[in-house]
Design a protein around this motif. Sequence first.
Motif, PDB file in Angstrom:
ATOM      1  N   ASN A 194       0.859  -1.185   0.000  1.00  0.00           N
ATOM      2  CA  ASN A 194       0.000   0.000   0.000  1.00  0.00           C
ATOM      3  C   ASN A 194       0.895   1.234   0.000  1.00  0.00           C
ATOM      4  O   ASN A 194       1.385   1.664   1.048  1.00  0.00           O
ATOM      5  CB  ASN A 194      -0.922  -0.010   1.220  1.00  0.00           C
ATOM      6  N   LYS A 195       1.094   1.801  -1.164  1.00  0.00           N
ATOM      7  CA  LYS A 195       2.024   2.921  -1.284  1.00  0.00           C
ATOM      8  C   LYS A 195       1.533   4.160  -0.543  1.00  0.00           C
ATOM      9  O   LYS A 195       2.336   5.006  -0.160  1.00  0.00           O
ATOM     10  CB  LYS A 195       2.253   3.240  -2.762  1.00  0.00           C
ATOM     11  N   SER A 196       0.234   4.261  -0.337  1.00  0.00           N
ATOM     12  CA  SER A 196      -0.291   5.452   0.324  1.00  0.00           C
ATOM     13  C   SER A 196       0.163   5.544   1.782  1.00  0.00           C
ATOM     14  O   SER A 196       0.168   6.617   2.360  1.00  0.00           O
ATOM     15  CB  SER A 196      -1.816   5.450   0.274  1.00  0.00           C
ATOM     16  N   ARG A 197       0.541   4.434   2.361  1.00  0.00           N
ATOM     17  CA  ARG A 197       1.008   4.455   3.743  1.00  0.00           C
ATOM     18  C   ARG A 197       2.402   5.046   3.879  1.00  0.00           C
ATOM     19  O   ARG A 197       2.788   5.489   4.942  1.00  0.00           O
ATOM     20  CB  ARG A 197       1.079   3.026   4.291  1.00  0.00           C
ATOM     21  N   GLY A 198       3.166   4.987   2.814  1.00  0.00           N
ATOM     22  CA  GLY A 198       4.549   5.388   2.914  1.00  0.00           C
ATOM     23  C   GLY A 198       5.370   4.313   3.606  1.00  0.00           C
ATOM     24  O   GLY A 198       4.962   3.150   3.702  1.00  0.00           O
ATOM     25  N   ILE A 199       6.528   4.703   4.102  1.00  0.00           N
ATOM     26  CA  ILE A 199       7.423   3.770   4.788  1.00  0.00           C
ATOM     27  C   ILE A 199       7.368   4.079   6.280  1.00  0.00           C
ATOM     28  O   ILE A 199       7.722   5.187   6.693  1.00  0.00           O
ATOM     29  CB  ILE A 199       8.867   3.904   4.263  1.00  0.00           C
ATOM     30  N   PRO A 200       6.953   3.135   7.095  1.00  0.00           N
ATOM     31  CA  PRO A 200       6.918   3.389   8.550  1.00  0.00           C
ATOM     32  C   PRO A 200       8.312   3.699   9.090  1.00  0.00           C
ATOM     33  O   PRO A 200       9.319   3.209   8.573  1.00  0.00           O
ATOM     34  CB  PRO A 200       6.387   2.061   9.117  1.00  0.00           C
ATOM     35  N   ASP A 201       8.346   4.493  10.136  1.00  0.00           N
ATOM     36  CA  ASP A 201       9.633   4.875  10.716  1.00  0.00           C
ATOM     37  C   ASP A 201      10.403   3.689  11.255  1.00  0.00           C
ATOM     38  O   ASP A 201      11.637   3.696  11.277  1.00  0.00           O
ATOM     39  CB  ASP A 201       9.408   5.892  11.846  1.00  0.00           C
ATOM     40  N   ASP A 202       9.695   2.668  11.727  1.00  0.00           N
ATOM     41  CA  ASP A 202      10.385   1.540  12.341  1.00  0.00           C
ATOM     42  C   ASP A 202      10.514   0.341  11.402  1.00  0.00           C
ATOM     43  O   ASP A 202      10.734  -0.785  11.852  1.00  0.00           O
ATOM     44  CB  ASP A 202       9.675   1.104  13.626  1.00  0.00           C
ATOM     45  N   LEU A 203      10.380   0.577  10.097  1.00  0.00           N
ATOM     46  CA  LEU A 203      10.641  -0.492   9.120  1.00  0.00           C
ATOM     47  C   LEU A 203      12.134  -0.481   8.806  1.00  0.00           C
ATOM     48  O   LEU A 203      12.603   0.267   7.949  1.00  0.00           O
ATOM     49  CB  LEU A 203       9.819  -0.274   7.846  1.00  0.00           C
ATOM     50  N   HIS A 204      12.882  -1.299   9.502  1.00  0.00           N
ATOM     51  CA  HIS A 204      14.333  -1.284   9.388  1.00  0.00           C
ATOM     52  C   HIS A 204      14.808  -2.414   8.476  1.00  0.00           C
ATOM     53  O   HIS A 204      14.176  -3.473   8.383  1.00  0.00           O
ATOM     54  CB  HIS A 204      14.983  -1.419  10.761  1.00  0.00           C
ATOM     55  N   LEU A 205      15.932  -2.181   7.831  1.00  0.00           N
ATOM     56  CA  LEU A 205      16.521  -3.141   6.912  1.00  0.00           C
ATOM     57  C   LEU A 205      17.842  -3.656   7.467  1.00  0.00           C
ATOM     58  O   LEU A 205      18.627  -2.891   8.024  1.00  0.00           O
ATOM     59  CB  LEU A 205      16.770  -2.496   5.542  1.00  0.00           C
ATOM     60  N   GLU A 206      18.046  -4.962   7.302  1.00  0.00           N
ATOM     61  CA  GLU A 206      19.366  -5.519   7.585  1.00  0.00           C
ATOM     62  C   GLU A 206      20.345  -5.070   6.502  1.00  0.00           C
ATOM     63  O   GLU A 206      19.959  -4.533   5.459  1.00  0.00           O
ATOM     64  CB  GLU A 206      19.309  -7.043   7.590  1.00  0.00           C
TER      65      GLU A 206
ATOM     66  N   ALA B  89      19.090   4.931   5.092  1.00  0.00           N
ATOM     67  CA  ALA B  89      18.355   6.196   5.000  1.00  0.00           C
ATOM     68  C   ALA B  89      18.396   6.755   3.591  1.00  0.00           C
ATOM     69  O   ALA B  89      17.389   7.267   3.078  1.00  0.00           O
ATOM     70  CB  ALA B  89      18.930   7.197   5.998  1.00  0.00           C
ATOM     71  N   GLY B  90      19.559   6.669   2.943  1.00  0.00           N
ATOM     72  CA  GLY B  90      19.664   7.155   1.562  1.00  0.00           C
ATOM     73  C   GLY B  90      18.817   6.348   0.608  1.00  0.00           C
ATOM     74  O   GLY B  90      18.159   6.896  -0.292  1.00  0.00           O
ATOM     75  N   LEU B  91      18.814   5.019   0.759  1.00  0.00           N
ATOM     76  CA  LEU B  91      17.994   4.169  -0.107  1.00  0.00           C
ATOM     77  C   LEU B  91      16.508   4.453   0.094  1.00  0.00           C
ATOM     78  O   LEU B  91      15.733   4.506  -0.879  1.00  0.00           O
ATOM     79  CB  LEU B  91      18.291   2.700   0.188  1.00  0.00           C
ATOM     80  N   LYS B  92      16.092   4.650   1.346  1.00  0.00           N
ATOM     81  CA  LYS B  92      14.681   4.920   1.615  1.00  0.00           C
ATOM     82  C   LYS B  92      14.248   6.259   1.031  1.00  0.00           C
ATOM     83  O   LYS B  92      13.104   6.410   0.583  1.00  0.00           O
ATOM     84  CB  LYS B  92      14.424   4.898   3.129  1.00  0.00           C
ATOM     85  N   GLU B  93      15.139   7.211   1.043  1.00  0.00           N
ATOM     86  CA  GLU B  93      14.790   8.518   0.475  1.00  0.00           C
ATOM     87  C   GLU B  93      14.454   8.386  -0.999  1.00  0.00           C
ATOM     88  O   GLU B  93      13.470   8.958  -1.493  1.00  0.00           O
ATOM     89  CB  GLU B  93      15.950   9.483   0.684  1.00  0.00           C
ATOM     90  N   VAL B  94      15.251   7.626  -1.729  1.00  0.00           N
ATOM     91  CA  VAL B  94      14.975   7.390  -3.149  1.00  0.00           C
ATOM     92  C   VAL B  94      13.695   6.575  -3.298  1.00  0.00           C
ATOM     93  O   VAL B  94      12.848   6.853  -4.160  1.00  0.00           O
ATOM     94  CB  VAL B  94      16.164   6.675  -3.819  1.00  0.00           C
ATOM     95  N   LEU B  95      13.548   5.565  -2.458  1.00  0.00           N
ATOM     96  CA  LEU B  95      12.380   4.697  -2.551  1.00  0.00           C
ATOM     97  C   LEU B  95      11.096   5.483  -2.304  1.00  0.00           C
ATOM     98  O   LEU B  95      10.074   5.245  -2.965  1.00  0.00           O
ATOM     99  CB  LEU B  95      12.517   3.553  -1.542  1.00  0.00           C
TER     100      LEU B  95
ATOM    101  N   MET C  85       7.832   5.724  -4.673  1.00  0.00           N
ATOM    102  CA  MET C  85       6.492   5.326  -4.226  1.00  0.00           C
ATOM    103  C   MET C  85       5.469   6.417  -4.487  1.00  0.00           C
ATOM    104  O   MET C  85       4.276   6.123  -4.664  1.00  0.00           O
ATOM    105  CB  MET C  85       6.516   4.987  -2.732  1.00  0.00           C
ATOM    106  N   ALA C  86       5.899   7.664  -4.497  1.00  0.00           N
ATOM    107  CA  ALA C  86       4.971   8.784  -4.658  1.00  0.00           C
ATOM    108  C   ALA C  86       4.515   8.962  -6.089  1.00  0.00           C
ATOM    109  O   ALA C  86       3.606   9.759  -6.345  1.00  0.00           O
ATOM    110  CB  ALA C  86       5.618  10.068  -4.146  1.00  0.00           C
ATOM    111  N   ASP C  87       5.114   8.252  -7.032  1.00  0.00           N
ATOM    112  CA  ASP C  87       4.786   8.435  -8.453  1.00  0.00           C
ATOM    113  C   ASP C  87       4.450   7.078  -9.053  1.00  0.00           C
ATOM    114  O   ASP C  87       5.270   6.153  -9.047  1.00  0.00           O
ATOM    115  CB  ASP C  87       5.969   9.065  -9.186  1.00  0.00           C
ATOM    116  N   ASN C  88       3.243   6.959  -9.584  1.00  0.00           N
ATOM    117  CA  ASN C  88       2.803   5.683 -10.149  1.00  0.00           C
ATOM    118  C   ASN C  88       3.571   5.278 -11.394  1.00  0.00           C
ATOM    119  O   ASN C  88       3.547   4.118 -11.789  1.00  0.00           O
ATOM    120  CB  ASN C  88       1.299   5.729 -10.463  1.00  0.00           C
ATOM    121  N   SER C  89       4.250   6.243 -12.033  1.00  0.00           N
ATOM    122  CA  SER C  89       5.003   5.914 -13.246  1.00  0.00           C
ATOM    123  C   SER C  89       6.432   5.481 -12.953  1.00  0.00           C
ATOM    124  O   SER C  89       7.188   5.202 -13.867  1.00  0.00           O
ATOM    125  CB  SER C  89       5.029   7.133 -14.178  1.00  0.00           C
TER     126      SER C  89
END
Length: 1884
Positions: free
Chosen positions: A1066-1078, A1126-1132, A1136-1140
């Motif tokens: 669900n892209k409308s939710r965005g990325i939760p603050d506590d969704l952490h990546l290994e 953090a850098g990867l999430k910023e791009v992601l 997510m904000a653009d359907n194209s």
Amino acid sequence: MVSTNEDAGEASTIEALSGPSRIPADASGSSDELDDGNFPNEPEIDNEIRDDVSSNTSDIESQDSQASKHVLRWYRTTHPRFVDLVGDYAGNELFLIEGDSLLLHCFAAPDLDFQNGYQLLHATFLVERFLQALLQRKCNFHIAFFDENKWLSLPSTSSPLLQEKCVFARAAIIRHLQINLGKTDPNVQINEFCSLRSRSFRDYLMQTGMYFVMCHDGALAENNEAQVEKAGKEPITRESDKVVQSDVARRVIIAYFLRDGYNVALINGLKWHDTKVMTAVLESPSRTVPFFELCSPHFDQQLPEYNANSLLDQEIPKLREYLDANKTLTEREVLSVLVVRAIFPGSQPDIEVMVTSFLYHSAMLRHLPLHRRSINSNRASEETDTFLQKLLRIATEILHCDRWPELMQDWCISCDVGDFVDGRLLNACSEAGRNGSLALQPGIGAAETWKLLTKLAAPQFGKSLAIKDDVPLYERQSSQFHAPHIETGAVLPFSNHVFDTHMESIRLSIDKSPSSELSRDAATIFRELSHWHNAKRPLTSTKANPTPQTQLQELKAQKRNQRFMAEMQNYSASLTHSVGGSLKRETIQVDTSTNGQGSHKNISKKYVQNKQPADKSSGGTKPEHSKKNKNAGKRAREEKLEAEQSRKAEEKVAIAISAWQNSCRVYEAQRYPQVQYTSAKGYLDTIDEKKREIIGAEVKCYMLNALLRLWISQCRTNDKNKGFPILALAFDTIRSIETTPGLTRTVVNNVKETIKALGFSQMSFRDSSVERPLPFQFSLAQSRGLNLTVHPSPLSFQLAYCGPYMDRNFDDAPDDRVPFRPDGWQRKVLDEIDAGHSLLVVAPTSAGKTFISFYAMRQVLRASNEGVLVYVAPTKALVNQIAAEIEARFSKTFPHGGGKSVWAIHTRDYRINNPTGCQVLVTVPHVLQIMLLSPSNAGAGDKSWSNRVKRIIFDEVHSIGQAEDGVVWEQLLLLAPCPIIALSATIGNPESFSDWLESTQKSLGHELTMVRHPYRYSDLRKFVYSAPTEFPFAGLPEPVDTSFARLGLDEARGFAFLHPVASLVNKSRGIPDDLHLEARDCETLWQAMKRHQVQGEKRWDVPDKLDPESQLPSVVRKIDVIKWEAGLKEVLRSWMADNSSPFDKVLDELSKPINRPIPSHTSNLRMTTLPLLCSLHEQDALPALLFNYNRTECEAIARTVLSQLKHAEDKYKATPKFQKRVKEKEDWEKAKALEAAKKTAKKPIKGKKGDEQDDGLTSKEMQRDAAETDFSSIASFDPEAPLDKFSFANTKKLSEDLDEIKMKLHKRGIDLWLIAALCRGIGVHHAGMNRGYRQTVEMLFRAGFLRVVIATGTLALGINMPTRTVVFSGDSVFLTALNYRQAAGRAGRRGFDVLGNVVFHGVTPDKVCRLVSSRLPELNGHFPITTTLVLRLFSLLHESKNSPFAVRAINSLLSQPRLYMGSSERKTEVLHHLRFSIEYLRRQHLLDSTGAPLNFAGCLAHLYYTENSSFAFHALLKGGYFHELCRNIRKNPPAILETLMLIMSHIFGRHECRRADKDFIEDIVKRSSSVVFLPKLPEQAVKILRAHNQETLDIFSTYVKTYVDQHMKEPETCLPLTKVKIGGDMATMQESSLPVLPPTKVRSAFVALSGHDDHFRSISDLCRTARDGVFLEEAVIPHVDIYPEETDTPLNAYLYDFFRNGSVQDLARANGIRKGDVWFALNDFSLVLATIVTSLQNFMKLTDNSDMDMLDLKGAFDAREDSKDNDLFEAEEGGEEAEQNLDSEQGPSQMRTGYQVPSPSSTTTKKMKAKKVADSWEDDDAEDEQTPVDTPPTSPTGTLTPSVEMHSSTGIADVGEGKGLLLVLEAFIRLKKEFDEKFRAIWA
């Protein structure tokens, strides 16, 4: 999923119901898949349904009727959960409201005049207010309307005209919301779809990821009372086909969503309770939901007479010139013109009057103020109804036309179609038009608007549509709002110097009459109260000499406390600190240098040594040579001492090295390197710190050497990939050697060579001067010629495999305040505690919060012997653990004794140590609230307990958001008399919560700091489990070799890895603050983004700076990965904000593992849990915690696994191989018996010395026999014991005797199958389990013996249960974002595992993704000033004699902003509410004019937890009803008690039933032997409660009137949500032919449109319809709705039925009480009875109990647990006889299941006798237990004994003052005794 034809995806045709052939064979599920809400008769019900629809019945019914019957019968077998949608369930998750359900809910409102007056604006207002209420409670939702369901918004019995009204209202409200709602709340989407089956709707669901759907099931309040009255008395007449069709259609929609995997919340029956949204939720086990074809009811619908498109084509060009030039018309007026032009195309005299009246009405809608629109209308004429029906039909078609929105947008016309028609105004206008009395004064706005509308609507007729202009109907005057003055009631005099300062701004008229009149009964009661008030306490007070009985009770209490202490010490021994080691106890000494503050003082040795010398003038000087001789001797002694210490140190070094060398030789003899590594690691963990400083580096070097051997063997087989986990462990070992003490030059050189050989990045090692050869050969020399380097690169290897081992320190530094290197945020916490500030700490589980509480405790203990720290925990399990950990950490010697202790536990269940004599009190919120509000604790001076409290710790402070106890948490935060520490891992809005908490602390003079740390110490890796299609179980598999050093479950069978980004469906939710990546997740994400980036498109390019080769250092730390993440999430986020963007491609790639099909049978949790556990065992991923939020299901899963293990074991034991072993055992035992007989026959020679012993054997023979006995495998073989391959238990980890544990549990009455499961390493943990059993499970799990525990949420809140894997076993309403994070946090605890596994089993992938990507719910808080709290505050103030603490507590509560209210701006509303709560208490004679408590105030205060039921109880008590009822209690007890129970069931423990539709009553109520609906209250009780509610209504109506008078000067003009302004500023009426009602002052002007004034029918009516801007919370107004007068929902008779029948099964079957909730519901009511009995005794001074003694009260269930514990204690103290008595109570030692418990030794007990065991709860042969409440002496019949009667009045045994209340007490004693006896009988 529902089968649908894709070709018909966009079709909107109405399909008929399918017949029974459409029902799948497995629709009913299987009996072993029942939830705890599914009862034993459900399979029979389903079979009955199947038989009913498949048999060749002779009854002539249509196929539709048969299918309808099947739908209704299916629906009645569903058992919803009643939950808080916000706090307990959805939080901030997005859900869907089915639009027609919303409209039906609003159209059916009892206040809405739709049938005659057609109040469209009122309906629009109701929709907006409902949505506003959701949004105020932070709900997140969309609304969807379906064209094929448009008829479902109609009430079931709709006339053709009402159908047209509802259909147009539907179209108008949809249009209104779509245009206007987006301006104020753009997040709420209003969508329209043609069908539920449409592809567009399916795509919408996929894109949005809805959490649940809110629907209406069709059950309305209509005729509820009549149907309930007929229940069980006479057949209910068949409802109309339309009603049945509507109900069926709505329930088919519910089934559709349930089959699709969506839970359904019912909109009908929804209740607003404070910040909570309480409603029933139907869960979605799709396998048990039959397939039904979607359908809609068939209503009579006339075809439209006008084609909307043609009409627009024809009429719009004629209006375009005006509309282009003028923008003054609104959408309502344009629509009115078009409709009139369609209706009135030519001269039609018969409708001229109606058209004139309608346009006149339209002009009035623009200019008439809203508060002047309430019309007292007569019934509409037939002519008006015909005109309106035609008008609405055309208007509906226009609104449905696709061109209409475009036209309105082009002309920028404001949308106000939600107020298109006012039926009452139109009726009045049409009547006036027919009478010729319509008139407008020329020149005013309404006249001009009417002329314009007439000109546009019918220009060709000129003055044919004219009205008079010579009657002055409206005149231009001031537009200021002048609400008519409404008399407000005067209040009784009240003045209290503490409260007056807060309420001085409230101006009220005072009732100066002597006093409010009392009824005759009330006056009699109060005379009796005066008698009891003047009575004396019993002579057996605490000051009297103790009797032998009291001495015995005290002795038992002391022994019981000692036993609890012993248990707690055992419990504490199982606890470990953050790195897995045992806790070390510290003896605390009071630090006098802290001056009582407890702040940290770092007094260095240098400071001590440099103290100033003593004053030389105080004594003479000694000769110089004397000094020199003395100094020389001193130096010699020091040198000698140093030499001796050096020698001893060298010896210790030599001993440590020698011991290590010996151990190393043993390890080297091991064949497998894995064993060598594990042995060395265990050795390192067990040696002390000093030895670790000597040999620590060598031991780690040996561990590295073992790993190198494994890696070299992998390289030799050219299979490096499988060895990478081993190499990752080697990498971690090398990194740890760098900081390990005891480095030698040899170790450093070998490690450096290893780094070079493996190709690792260089690491710096400090030089060492110590040279010592290794006691083993380093393996690197054996790898000559082998390529040992990693590939493809060291960096990629680190990211892929070394993430869990990376350095996780965040700016750590040494700090002598704690025994570890704290990170920066931890040091900040220490600083704030030392400064005496308050703290809010928000950090995830495993981040390192544990030390905070114990550091604060240590500071308080060091500061003095008087200061107190209170630790508040939300669960009893956490209370026990914290107390045990304090016991393990701290000890202290108190100088004067006096019953002081370091710690104490105080809960309702039990207490350990004196709660007011300890320094650290561990408790739960309710108990702390009672202690803080207890006058005995609030005295003046430093010695009072409340003043001694120096700090309060609120652990899991997010519990403030709970529906049940959250208000207590909020009150405690406001009452805290000292600095606080609030801890939580799961706060969704930490900033706003911190702001509120900071303001509350600031008002108390405390500074609060929030410290946030967002990162876990160990990562969590998520997996979705799919069970195999076949699972032939023949024993647990051996752990595979590759599982060593392998982290996670990637290679395990059936486990699919879930990449965190794959959850972002669900892209409308965005990325939760506590969704952490290994680290490896970041690398995988970066690679996927690089693959799918769009070349040449800068927007979709991945910046080069994110390349790990350039972003990361050679040796990667966790902090480096966080920055890269953090850098990867910023791009992601930008993608997510653009359907194209390429985001969907990245998502698809990362989602592949979890998109594989899951076998359908895996939904059977019970049967597929064993395969899951076997896979975890095989991968060395145990221990595991399995979370299932259903108590009964937890037990069922454990029982099923146990049965599977035992069944497989029985099969194995039947094999020849095992039987041969058994035969060998038998032969061995016979041989030993024969040998023993021979030895016995050999007579010993007494007194003979030498090798011959008493038994005639030599020492060597005895040693040989002992050796044979000890080491013979036959001797240790037990054929009855569980075999290791059929058990998850780790027997090597058990330090105490298992038989002893089993015996203790057996004596506690624990079910034998639970004990058998424990023996196989399986435990169950939930709140319904015995306390001793739960603690045993916790201890055995921590010890490592138990490796599988199946639990509800009891183990999710802070419990120290370190586990490697957490499994979410099955879906649940309670598996929410909050509970998911709490439970998942148990995995991978810091110090135990570097990685935690989280497994989803039986949870759909959609739900999994929703959980992982969900956001935490925001904390909304509560309205904390309840009426009971106000009463308790006055009691605190009065009884403590206005102590400073009491004054401070009241000022704190009344001066601070409320979390719920949002800010201090609405403080005035709260104070008004407070003042009228005081007025209520005055009117009820509970307070006097100065605030002193009166009469039954103490009784009500003790029943605080039952508010508002306690006030209804008081009304009946005060009104004399109980006196009258109980006067004949000794003559006719059964009848009196049954009536009394009926009354109590109406007041306490109220559960509302479902809406009483016909089908439910016919098939459930009438067929059941149970009482399902509570019978009506006796008339006299109704009369008293009605009067009480009316008095309360008058009081709070006055509150609203007063508040409006003083603070609300402007009229209500805007809709509540969209803020659309309604009406104009036209002058007030001077004279009129229209029947205009006076404007309302209290009631909303929108509700007044339906003809309502300021007189209210009930409190619910007042709260529901009060004007906007007034805070009125129904939940805190003291009243109980009377059914059916004040509530339309019948009450569940579960308590009354249980009292009559004593059957729990009936409660489950008919009353719908879940089996897992039964004992809690009954225990709660038992506690209420205990409280009433004890409170009355206290009031009548029959006992000498204090407020604090009320905490010892328990329900029958809790009292039973205590009784068992006491019996167990006495049995252990009393020897054989007591043991036998206990055994006789416990029942058999063996049940039919074959599970056995070992009998005690024959030397201490006799063999236990087996007796019959009850097969069900309904067996009534249980022995009675003692009543747990201290009651007056009673005879066997329950009557009060003469001794009490004589005391009660000095001779009122027969007659006299006070007898009535004594009989009331006796009746309640009898009632409690009988209820508890039946309650205990179910445990027989």
